[in-house]
Design a protein around this motif. Sequence first.
Motif, PDB file in Angstrom:
ATOM      1  N   CYS A  74      -1.238   5.013   9.627  1.00 50.31           N
ATOM      2  CA  CYS A  74      -0.871   4.550   8.290  1.00 50.31           C
ATOM      3  C   CYS A  74      -1.939   3.629   7.713  1.00 50.31           C
ATOM      4  O   CYS A  74      -2.174   3.628   6.497  1.00 50.31           O
ATOM      5  N   ASP A  75      -2.614   2.843   8.557  1.00 50.26           N
ATOM      6  CA  ASP A  75      -3.732   2.016   8.086  1.00 50.26           C
ATOM      7  C   ASP A  75      -4.836   2.899   7.504  1.00 50.26           C
ATOM      8  O   ASP A  75      -5.413   2.585   6.453  1.00 50.26           O
ATOM      9  N   ILE A  76      -5.130   4.005   8.192  1.00 46.17           N
ATOM     10  CA  ILE A  76      -6.167   4.931   7.715  1.00 46.17           C
ATOM     11  C   ILE A  76      -5.752   5.550   6.378  1.00 46.17           C
ATOM     12  O   ILE A  76      -6.543   5.628   5.432  1.00 46.17           O
ATOM     13  N   LEU A  77      -4.499   6.017   6.307  1.00 42.86           N
ATOM     14  CA  LEU A  77      -4.018   6.623   5.065  1.00 42.86           C
ATOM     15  C   LEU A  77      -4.052   5.624   3.918  1.00 42.86           C
ATOM     16  O   LEU A  77      -4.453   5.957   2.801  1.00 42.86           O
ATOM     17  N   ASP A  78      -3.610   4.399   4.169  1.00 47.23           N
ATOM     18  CA  ASP A  78      -3.600   3.388   3.116  1.00 47.23           C
ATOM     19  C   ASP A  78      -5.003   3.109   2.607  1.00 47.23           C
ATOM     20  O   ASP A  78      -5.219   2.920   1.412  1.00 47.23           O
ATOM     21  N   ASN A  79      -5.968   3.075   3.526  1.00 44.58           N
ATOM     22  CA  ASN A  79      -7.352   2.865   3.126  1.00 44.58           C
ATOM     23  C   ASN A  79      -7.832   4.005   2.231  1.00 44.58           C
ATOM     24  O   ASN A  79      -8.473   3.794   1.197  1.00 44.58           O
ATOM     25  N   GLN A  92       0.839  -1.184   0.000  1.00 47.83           N
ATOM     26  CA  GLN A  92       0.000   0.000   0.000  1.00 47.83           C
ATOM     27  C   GLN A  92       0.879   1.241   0.000  1.00 47.83           C
ATOM     28  O   GLN A  92       2.088   1.157  -0.186  1.00 47.83           O
ATOM     29  N   ALA A  93       0.282   2.412   0.216  1.00 50.48           N
ATOM     30  CA  ALA A  93       1.026   3.658   0.062  1.00 50.48           C
ATOM     31  C   ALA A  93       2.115   3.818   1.118  1.00 50.48           C
ATOM     32  O   ALA A  93       3.243   4.207   0.813  1.00 50.48           O
ATOM     33  N   THR A  94       1.811   3.505   2.376  1.00 49.62           N
ATOM     34  CA  THR A  94       2.765   3.770   3.451  1.00 49.62           C
ATOM     35  C   THR A  94       3.431   2.517   3.997  1.00 49.62           C
ATOM     36  O   THR A  94       4.399   2.625   4.748  1.00 49.62           O
TER      37      THR A  94
END
Length: 630
Positions: free
Chosen positions: A437-442, A267-269
Motif C-alpha cells: 500500500c505504501d508503494i501504491l500510495d506513492n 492517501q489512496a489506500t
Amino acid sequence: MEIRTYIRFVVAWRMIIILGIISLVYACSCPDEKISHLSVIAPSRHTLLAVTPSLSLQLTGDTLNKSYPQLRTGEAFPITGILRVDGILYRFMGGDSLRISPLAPLSEDTVGWTGKYSFLFPGKGWEQRRYDDSWWSEGKGAFGPVKGYYPAHTLWGAENIYVRRHVKVDNKDALRNHKIYVRYVCDDWLKLFCNGKYLLESRYTYKTKCQRLTDEAISQIIDGDNNILAAYCRNTGGPALLDFGLYIENKTYAEAKPATLKKMDVQATQTQFIFQCGEVDLQVDFVSPSLSEKWDLTGWPVGFLTYQVRTESGKEHAVEVLFDVDMEWMFGKRKIDSWVDKDWRFVKSDSLYLAMAADETTFSCMDGHAILSQKLYVGNERDKDSSGVLLVGYEEGQVLQYDGEALSPLWNSDGTREVKELMKSVGNRYKELKAECDILDNRWNTKAFQAGDKTLAEQMLPAYRNFISSHRFISSSDNKLFCLGDTLGNVREAYKSFPALLFFHRTDWMRGLLDPIFEYCEDIHWSKKYPPYDIGLYPVASKQVRLENCAVEAAANMLMMTTAIVEAEQDFDYAGMHWEQLEVWADYLQQKMKKETYPIIGLLDENDERVKCVLGLAAYYKLIQLKGNL
C-alpha cells in the motif's frame, strides 16, 4: 436550426476536450515504484477505513483524537484508543467515553422498576411533572408479554398504554458536564417525554436504542424523586413491548489527555496519524487492504490499523496501547465471544470481529465493552516489539436477491469461506500488505500531482476508498463481477464514480458498475428504449426505487461510460458485446433531438437535457470510430 447546430458544435468540442484531458490523465504514470516523499493531503472528510458498506468508518477533518469515527449512516462507531505512557493516559482515538451508568435502569439491567400506567387516554397534560397520577394503576416495568424473550413484568394486552416513571436525582449538580441519555425498546410506536419535554418518537425496535438528551431537556431535571419519564406506546398488532430508562455517561477515560496531533496524511489506500504522547510518539495507520493490487482482495470485508511507538530520547518507557469498543452501544447486545485461533485473539459481537496477536494481547469484557490491550516497548533495544496491529472484520447478514436467485459476495462466491479466516490471512501478511500500500500510495500521489494540483489530489486520492466503502462486490451467476451500491444499478452514481475509477485505471470495477445495468436492459422484461435510473434497493434487485423519467440522462451516461471503458482498455470487445443495446439508446437520443424544441433559457450546464443528448451522441459517434480503428 442554426442555434441547435451551434449547441451541438460547442458541446461536441467540449466533449473532445474532456476526453483529451481524461486520456492525458490516464496516460500519466509513475514507472519508478520506490517509496519517496509524498505530498501530504488532508481532505475535509474521508473514509478512514473501508471494510464493508455497513461498516466503513468516516472521519471529519483531523478529529480522530476528539470524537468517534462515524459510520456511513452518521452513527458513531464507539471505539476509543488509549496509549498509557508511564501511567499517564493519552486518548488518540474517539471521545472520552460512551460508557453509561443507570439513573433509572431498563428492566434488563435490573430486576424491574415501578411505574404508573393506564390503558385509557388519561387526559391533557398526562406527561407533565405536576400531573396527579395517584389514580393510575401501578405495575412493574417492562410492559409486554411476561414470558417473551425480553424481561417484561407487567402484561400489556391493550392497543395503547400510557406510562409514568418517577426518577430520583439526588444531586443535579453531579450531572454537569456529563451527557445524559434515554434508552428504550418499543413495539410498535413510541412517544417519550422528560418532565413534560418532548424527547423523541420511534417506531418498532427490538434492539435497545439510545438517544442523548438536549441541554434544554437536562435543564428541566430537578433534585428529588419527582422527575417524570413519560411514555405513550401503541401496539398495531402482535406482541407489545415497552421499556425505557435514563442513563448518565460514566466518563471512564475522562482523565485521559487528548494526544497531540503532529501529522495527518490521507492517501489512496491508507490514512496516517502521528501523535505525541508525552515523550513518546505514536504512529497509527488505517489500511484498507481490499485496494491491494498484488493480491486480489477486492471486496474482502477486512481492514486493519497498525500502531508503532518510538522516542527520540532513547529512554525506556512503560507503554500500553488499548482499544475499547462499546458493543452494547452499537448492537444493543451485551454478549461478546472471545477465543484464540492459532496466533490470533478474536473478539466477536453480532457481525463485528476484532483480532490482535494472541501472545501479546490482554482481553477483558465489562458492561458490554470489548477491551483489547498490548504492552509495547520503547527504548534502545530494537529487537523488542514496539508495534502491533488491530484487525477489523464485518459480516453482512443479507444476501443479494437478483433475478430470482441469491448471489454471493465475491469473497465468498463458493459459500465456504468465513470472515475470521480472511482476517487471519490478512493478519499473517499485514506487513507485506502495508508495504504494498505504501508503494501504491506513492504511485497515485505522484500521478495526482503530475496531472493537477493539491485540489485534484484531495478529490481523487480519497475517492478510491470512498468507492470501496459504498459498494458491494458480488459474483454473478455467470461469474461476472457486479459492483453495487445501496441503490442497485444507479446510473447517476456510477457516472459520478467513473472519473476516479478512470484515474486509478480500475476498468474491472467500471465494468462491474455497468454489467448489471446491461443485463437488466437486455432482459425480456425491460422493453423501454432507455436505461432505468436504478434496478432496486439492496438486497433485492428487479424492483426500481425511483420510477421518474431520467431517460435522457441515463441513456447519455451509459453511452459515455461505455466509451470511457473502450478508450481506457483500447479494446472494442466490451462495447461489441452490447452493441445492439447501445444502438437503441443512441437512436433514442437522436429521436429526442429531432422531436424536442428546447428553449434557449440561461446558460447550458452538464445536466441540461440538450447537453446530455449531444454528449451521449458524441460518445456514440466516438464508439463508431473506435469500432473501425480497434
